[in-house]
Design an enzyme around this catalytic site. Structure first.
Site, PDB file in Angstrom:
ATOM      1  N   GLN A 103       0.807  -1.205   0.000  1.00 28.31           N
ATOM      2  CA  GLN A 103       0.000   0.000   0.000  1.00 28.31           C
ATOM      3  C   GLN A 103       0.846   1.262   0.000  1.00 28.31           C
ATOM      4  OE1 GLN A 103      -1.555   0.385   4.467  1.00 28.31           O
ATOM      5  NE2 GLN A 103      -1.790  -1.693   3.678  1.00 28.31           N
ATOM      6  N   HIS A 105       0.303   5.554   1.079  1.00 31.24           N
ATOM      7  CA  HIS A 105      -0.534   6.586   1.671  1.00 31.24           C
ATOM      8  C   HIS A 105      -0.266   7.899   0.947  1.00 31.24           C
ATOM      9  CE1 HIS A 105      -1.323   3.576   4.595  1.00 31.24           C
ATOM     10  NE2 HIS A 105      -0.123   3.647   5.157  1.00 31.24           N
ATOM     11  N   GLU A 140       3.936   7.363   8.973  1.00 25.19           N
ATOM     12  CA  GLU A 140       3.827   6.534  10.175  1.00 25.19           C
ATOM     13  C   GLU A 140       5.174   5.972  10.608  1.00 25.19           C
ATOM     14  OE1 GLU A 140       0.818   4.042   8.430  1.00 25.19           O
ATOM     15  OE2 GLU A 140       2.231   2.413   8.085  1.00 25.19           O
ATOM     16  N   HIS A 264       4.765   0.094   0.676  1.00 26.10           N
ATOM     17  CA  HIS A 264       5.223  -0.715   1.803  1.00 26.10           C
ATOM     18  C   HIS A 264       4.184  -1.787   2.104  1.00 26.10           C
ATOM     19  CE1 HIS A 264       2.680   2.411   3.654  1.00 26.10           C
ATOM     20  NE2 HIS A 264       2.373   1.490   4.551  1.00 26.10           N
ATOM     21  N   ARG A 283      -3.963   0.679  -2.630  1.00 30.04           N
ATOM     22  CA  ARG A 283      -3.364  -0.660  -2.613  1.00 30.04           C
ATOM     23  C   ARG A 283      -2.623  -0.981  -3.910  1.00 30.04           C
ATOM     24  NH1 ARG A 283      -8.205  -0.658  -0.157  1.00 30.04           N
ATOM     25  NH2 ARG A 283      -8.184  -1.176   2.067  1.00 30.04           N
TER      26      ARG A 283
END
Length: 399
Positions: A103, A105, A140, A264, A283
């Site tokens: 995926q 972001h 993240e 990632h 995705r």
């Protein structure tokens, strides 16, 4: 019921039951019951609408965190309200028994534009084909509690060339040869896109040929990973990803940062995730879910991230390890607890999570005790507090 912005509250956190989650890892680590035997994938701590925590007062009454914040956002959020207008972070325990989807972001600007566009088009927030669940980005950090296997970022281009130059995959041969001849962001994008667009018999034939090659080269770690992932997704072109992406195993206590626009996948293990408060996911394989390839390609940076640079090095000062997060939305600080009180101050809302052992948090004359796996919310208005105990405590706030 009265919840004060001057008090610390224990949190009641939702558990999300995704198919890839472990049925026993969270139970074994933190004693959280799983009577129905469902896959316990993630524990969410924060105010995101897709999984909002609740606060518990001394009488056992509960109040959703988002409702609590609305009572007096300025006092409760402090600097986070000034800088973001909301609680800007989300914290999770993640337990993966099977690989998550590959995926990406999107960044902040694309998240805002995509969210607005899908709203204007009337796409329901719960629609399976919805790409943007909110207008925020989602950089993240992941901190390993067990050995934690993942893919993160594109390999150095010379590594990719070495892995794919001898492949015989007719459906991708033009793109493979072009990249190996001239490894650039443009030729990598063309190869990545072509692999994702394969459909039907051509995809199945390509995957079968790739797996046959992987059997012959399984002494190479990347091809061994292809074979392992094939046990979960035997006909998915995401099986090509280990040849393009770094494959890494974090040891317990190690951490890495995942930037927006970086492909990632988490493959196996239990870890802590701190992130900007978003649930936006595009995705790129290893999934039966919706894939919008055009949107994905518009949100990927086709740059190499050397594996040697993936681990984060904290700044250590006595018992406190502060991780140098390169965004303002969240911070991640690990505290090694002793019986001695550690004094702390905050001007922003915090979440404290007991990683192991036990922790006592004292503010305004009252002490709240956390056992491993428990968390509390510290409003900015509390100001000063102290922690003690034995074990480890994570503190999440905005920077």
């Amino acid at each position: 019921m009265s919840f004060s912005s001057n008090c610390i509250y224990r949190m009641q956190n939702p558990i999300l039951n995704y198919a890839w989650g472990s049925k026993d890892a969270i139970q074994k680590m933190y004693g959280i019951a799983n009577p129905e035997g469902k896959p316990q994938a993630e524990i969410w701590m924060g105010a995101h609408p897709n999984g909002c925590s609740a606060l518990i007062d001394e009488q056992g009454e509960t109040l959703r965190l988002d409702a609590f914040i609305k009572q007096d956002a300025a006092a409760i959020l402090g600097d986070a309200q000034t800088n973001f207008g909301e609680l800007p972070y989300l914290f999770k325990v993640l337990a993966a028994a099977e690989p998550l989807s590959i995926q990406v972001h999107p960044d902040k600007a694309n998240s805002e534009a995509g969210f607005a566009a899908e709203n204007a088009a009337g796409v329901p927030l719960t629609a399976a084909h919805r790409n943007f669940k909110d207008p925020n980005h989602k950089p993240e950090l992941v901190y390993a509690l067990t050995p934690y296997r993942a893919m993160n970022g594109f390999r150095e281009f010379a590594e990719i060339v070495a892995l794919i130059k001898d492949l015989a995959l007719p459906a991708l041969q033009t793109e493979i040869d072009a990249f190996c001849l001239q490894p650039t962001d443009a030729t990598l994008k063309a190869l990545f896109a072509a692999s994702l667009r394969l459909q039907g018999d051509i995809r199945r034939e390509t995957v079968a040929t790739l797996l046959a090659t992987a059997q012959q080269r399984q002494d190479e770690a990347a091809f061994a990973e292809v074979l392992r992932l094939a046990g979960f997704y035997p006909e998915d072109m995401g099986l090509f990803a280990p040849l393009l992406l770094n494959v890494i195993t974090l040891q317990p206590g190690e951490a890495m940062f995942l930037y927006a626009r970086t492909p990632h996948a988490y493959l196996q293990g239990v870890g802590l995730e701190a992130m900007a408060s978003s649930d936006n996911v595009l995705r790129a394989g290893l999934t039966p879910k919706h894939m919008d390839i055009d949107a994905l390609l518009a949100n990927v940076d086709f740059v190499a991230k050397p594996a040697s640079e993936l681990l984060m090095r904290p700044m250590v000062l006595g018992p406190v390890s502060d991780y140098p997060i390169p965004v303002e939305d969240f911070s991640f600080t690990l505290v090694n607890l002793t019986q001695n009180l550690l004094e702390s101050e905050t001007s922003t809302a915090l979440i404290l999570f007991c990683v192991n052992g036990h922790a006592g948090i004292t503010a305004n004359g009252k002490t709240l005790t956390l056992q491993a796996g428990e968390s509390c919310f510290v409003p900015a208005a509390v100001g000063g507090f102290a922690v003690s105990g034995e074990g480890q405590l994570v503190q999440i706030g905005s920077r």
